[in-house]
Design a protein around this motif. Structure first.
Motif, PDB file in Angstrom:
ATOM      1  N   VAL A  73       0.815  -1.222   0.000  1.00 26.19           N
ATOM      2  CA  VAL A  73       0.000   0.000   0.000  1.00 26.19           C
ATOM      3  C   VAL A  73       0.848   1.270   0.000  1.00 26.19           C
ATOM      4  N   THR A  74       2.163   1.151  -0.217  1.00 27.99           N
ATOM      5  CA  THR A  74       3.042   2.313  -0.270  1.00 27.99           C
ATOM      6  C   THR A  74       3.834   2.293  -1.569  1.00 27.99           C
ATOM      7  N   GLU A  75       4.448   3.446  -1.864  1.00 23.03           N
ATOM      8  CA  GLU A  75       5.173   3.577  -3.127  1.00 23.03           C
ATOM      9  C   GLU A  75       6.633   3.979  -2.954  1.00 23.03           C
ATOM     10  N   LYS A  76       6.935   4.781  -1.914  1.00 27.15           N
ATOM     11  CA  LYS A  76       8.253   5.399  -1.828  1.00 27.15           C
ATOM     12  C   LYS A  76       9.042   5.038  -0.580  1.00 27.15           C
ATOM     13  N   VAL A  77       8.393   4.857   0.559  1.00 22.89           N
ATOM     14  CA  VAL A  77       9.110   4.677   1.818  1.00 22.89           C
ATOM     15  C   VAL A  77       9.964   3.411   1.795  1.00 22.89           C
ATOM     16  N   ARG A  78      11.123   3.478   2.428  1.00 28.14           N
ATOM     17  CA  ARG A  78      11.925   2.286   2.626  1.00 28.14           C
ATOM     18  C   ARG A  78      11.251   1.408   3.673  1.00 28.14           C
ATOM     19  N   LEU A  79      11.486   0.108   3.589  1.00 21.91           N
ATOM     20  CA  LEU A  79      10.809  -0.866   4.448  1.00 21.91           C
ATOM     21  C   LEU A  79      11.857  -1.701   5.161  1.00 21.91           C
ATOM     22  N   GLY A  80      11.991  -1.494   6.484  1.00 19.73           N
ATOM     23  CA  GLY A  80      13.076  -2.132   7.204  1.00 19.73           C
ATOM     24  C   GLY A  80      12.628  -2.964   8.380  1.00 19.73           C
ATOM     25  N   THR A  81      13.514  -3.832   8.826  1.00 19.07           N
ATOM     26  CA  THR A  81      13.318  -4.608  10.051  1.00 19.07           C
ATOM     27  C   THR A  81      14.338  -4.133  11.071  1.00 19.07           C
ATOM     28  N   SER A  82      13.845  -3.807  12.252  1.00 16.75           N
ATOM     29  CA  SER A  82      14.740  -3.317  13.304  1.00 16.75           C
ATOM     30  C   SER A  82      14.268  -3.858  14.657  1.00 16.75           C
ATOM     31  N   VAL A  83      14.682  -5.062  14.927  1.00 17.46           N
ATOM     32  CA  VAL A  83      15.497  -5.950  14.116  1.00 17.46           C
ATOM     33  C   VAL A  83      14.855  -7.334  14.080  1.00 17.46           C
ATOM     34  N   LEU A  84      15.292  -8.140  13.071  1.00 15.01           N
ATOM     35  CA  LEU A  84      15.002  -9.565  13.086  1.00 15.01           C
ATOM     36  C   LEU A  84      16.060 -10.273  13.928  1.00 15.01           C
ATOM     37  N   VAL A  85      15.618 -11.253  14.705  1.00 18.09           N
ATOM     38  CA  VAL A  85      16.544 -12.060  15.503  1.00 18.09           C
ATOM     39  C   VAL A  85      16.987 -13.227  14.626  1.00 18.09           C
ATOM     40  N   ALA A  86      18.179 -13.119  14.062  1.00 19.59           N
ATOM     41  CA  ALA A  86      18.631 -14.059  13.033  1.00 19.59           C
ATOM     42  C   ALA A  86      18.561 -15.525  13.461  1.00 19.59           C
ATOM     43  N   PRO A  87      18.967 -15.895  14.694  1.00 17.82           N
ATOM     44  CA  PRO A  87      18.947 -17.316  15.047  1.00 17.82           C
ATOM     45  C   PRO A  87      17.557 -17.943  15.076  1.00 17.82           C
ATOM     46  N   LEU A  88      16.503 -17.134  15.096  1.00 19.36           N
ATOM     47  CA  LEU A  88      15.145 -17.676  15.109  1.00 19.36           C
ATOM     48  C   LEU A  88      14.671 -18.103  13.728  1.00 19.36           C
ATOM     49  N   HIS A  89      15.474 -17.836  12.688  1.00 16.99           N
ATOM     50  CA  HIS A  89      15.058 -18.081  11.309  1.00 16.99           C
ATOM     51  C   HIS A  89      16.017 -19.040  10.609  1.00 16.99           C
ATOM     52  N   GLY A  90      15.478 -19.886   9.743  1.00 17.21           N
ATOM     53  CA  GLY A  90      16.333 -20.615   8.817  1.00 17.21           C
ATOM     54  C   GLY A  90      16.939 -19.629   7.841  1.00 17.21           C
ATOM     55  N   PRO A  91      18.247 -19.611   7.653  1.00 11.94           N
ATOM     56  CA  PRO A  91      18.875 -18.545   6.861  1.00 11.94           C
ATOM     57  C   PRO A  91      18.464 -18.525   5.393  1.00 11.94           C
ATOM     58  N   VAL A  92      18.280 -19.685   4.773  1.00 13.78           N
ATOM     59  CA  VAL A  92      17.882 -19.700   3.357  1.00 13.78           C
ATOM     60  C   VAL A  92      16.453 -19.189   3.209  1.00 13.78           C
ATOM     61  N   GLN A  93      15.564 -19.660   4.089  1.00  9.89           N
ATOM     62  CA  GLN A  93      14.177 -19.189   4.042  1.00  9.89           C
ATOM     63  C   GLN A  93      14.106 -17.681   4.260  1.00  9.89           C
ATOM     64  N   LEU A  94      14.911 -17.164   5.209  1.00  2.72           N
ATOM     65  CA  LEU A  94      14.892 -15.730   5.493  1.00  2.72           C
ATOM     66  C   LEU A  94      15.394 -14.936   4.292  1.00  2.72           C
ATOM     67  N   ALA A  95      16.452 -15.407   3.652  1.00  2.99           N
ATOM     68  CA  ALA A  95      16.971 -14.728   2.457  1.00  2.99           C
ATOM     69  C   ALA A  95      15.905 -14.676   1.369  1.00  2.99           C
ATOM     70  N   LYS A  96      15.184 -15.767   1.194  1.00  6.29           N
ATOM     71  CA  LYS A  96      14.142 -15.823   0.163  1.00  6.29           C
ATOM     72  C   LYS A  96      12.971 -14.902   0.501  1.00  6.29           C
ATOM     73  N   GLU A  97      12.579 -14.862   1.774  1.00  2.19           N
ATOM     74  CA  GLU A  97      11.468 -13.998   2.190  1.00  2.19           C
ATOM     75  C   GLU A  97      11.815 -12.526   1.968  1.00  2.19           C
ATOM     76  N   LEU A  98      13.012 -12.135   2.356  1.00  2.68           N
ATOM     77  CA  LEU A  98      13.418 -10.744   2.183  1.00  2.68           C
ATOM     78  C   LEU A  98      13.522 -10.367   0.707  1.00  2.68           C
ATOM     79  N   ALA A  99      14.054 -11.277  -0.108  1.00  2.00           N
ATOM     80  CA  ALA A  99      14.156 -11.008  -1.547  1.00  2.00           C
ATOM     81  C   ALA A  99      12.774 -10.888  -2.177  1.00  2.00           C
TER      82      ALA A  99
END
Length: 317
Positions: A77-103
């Motif tokens: 629903v937005t066009e210009k604003v940057r979209l960030g996570t502050s912060v994701l707790v990396a150990p709670l996520h599978g790294p490949v799945q997280l990379a794919k979700e962010l991409a």
């Protein structure tokens, strides 16, 4: 200095309506970015305090909606604003799945994602995710390695302790380079300090996500010294420190009357909060995230957004 706003994720939020309303309102008001945070659970009898030395876990907000789902709704629903996570707790996520979700979110948003990560600290959350607290730094390092591999050219090969990819296509790719920012390390490092967290920011990150906890000139000086130290280390690693961003987090709690000289940063009247905005700017922050999620004073998201818009307008003025 740019201003960002954390989206509503707490208990009492109507996720179906409030998230998209907040995202639209913040973009229309002139905020430069929208951010989410991660809390997997809220233990009744936590193993650690919420913050040292003995700050209790917040009682009025025992929900933190999934940060990536909330960010996806905001992207739609937005066009210009940057979209960030502050912060994701990396150990709670599978790294490949997280990379794919962010991409994927980066593709959905047209290349506006910022990946903010940290090691985390809650043993209760680590237990729920099936990871050891003592491995959290190693898990974050491997997550960063997986990002480099998976967001690079196909076919991908990677062999780590949590992820193994053997000559495979991993799509979608991000629109461009997703900035990776790291939290942790403290905001008063001093020149003699060189912790693993600080070295990781200097060596691997596109920026740093510290909390501002001390108001006034002392807070600005301490944060600036810490940031100078990180950039000095980054230069020593052969990196271009001028390309790194300092994005400060301000956890806001409004009070009806002015607080005394011993107050924490971003706790006080609107005028005092605005002084803290200036402190972050004086410290050299490129951006400041305004977080109203932990403020029990707000009765609803509309009231929160009214305060967010007024704060933005006053700060810009």
């Amino acid at each position: 200095m740019k201003l960002g706003l954390r989206l509503p994720q707490r208990l009492g939020v109507d996720l179906r309506r409030d998230v998209v309303t907040a995202a639209r309102t913040a973009e229309e008001a002139g905020y430069d970015s929208l951010w989410t945070y991660e809390r997997l659970l809220f233990p009744v009898s936590p193993l650690e305090p919420y913050a040292p030395p003995n700050v209790p876990w917040p009682e009025g907000s025992r929900q933190a909606a999934d940060p990536l789902a909330v960010l996806t709704a905001a992207a739609a629903v937005t066009e210009k604003v940057r979209l960030g996570t502050s912060v994701l707790v990396a150990p709670l996520h599978g790294p490949v799945q997280l990379a794919k979700e962010l991409a994927t979110i980066d593709q959905l948003s047209g290349g506006r994602v910022i990946a903010g990560l940290a090691t985390g600290w809650s043993s209760d959350e680590f237990h729920a995710a099936g990871v050891r607290r003592g491995d959290r730094g190693r898990h974050l390092d491997e997550t960063l390695d997986v990002f480099d591999a998976v967001w690079g050219p196909d076919p991908v090969s990677f062999h780590g302790t949590r992820a193994v990819i053997d000559n495979a296509f991993v799509l979608p790719k991000p629109v461009g380079k997703i900035p990776v920012m790291l939290g942790g390390g403290g905001a008063n490092l001093g020149r003699e300090t060189s912790t693993a967290a600080v070295r990781r920011v200097a060596r691997r990150a596109d920026g740093w996500l510290p909390l501002l906890t001390t108001p006034g000139p002392a807070g600005a000086a301490g944060l600036r010294a810490s940031w100078d130290r990180i950039r000095e280390l980054a230069t020593g690693y052969g990196r271009d420190a001028s390309r790194m961003e300092l994005v400060v987090v301000g956890n806001v709690t409004f009070t009806d009357s002015p607080q005394g000289p011993d107050r924490a940063a971003f706790v006080g009247t609107l005028d005092q909060i605005l002084e803290d905005v200036h402190t972050a700017e004086e410290a050299g922050a490129d951006e400041l995230i305004i977080d109203l999620n932990l403020h029990d004073w707000f009765e609803n998201t509309g009231q929160m957004l009214d305060a967010a818009v007024e704060l933005h307008d006053r700060a810009v003025a």
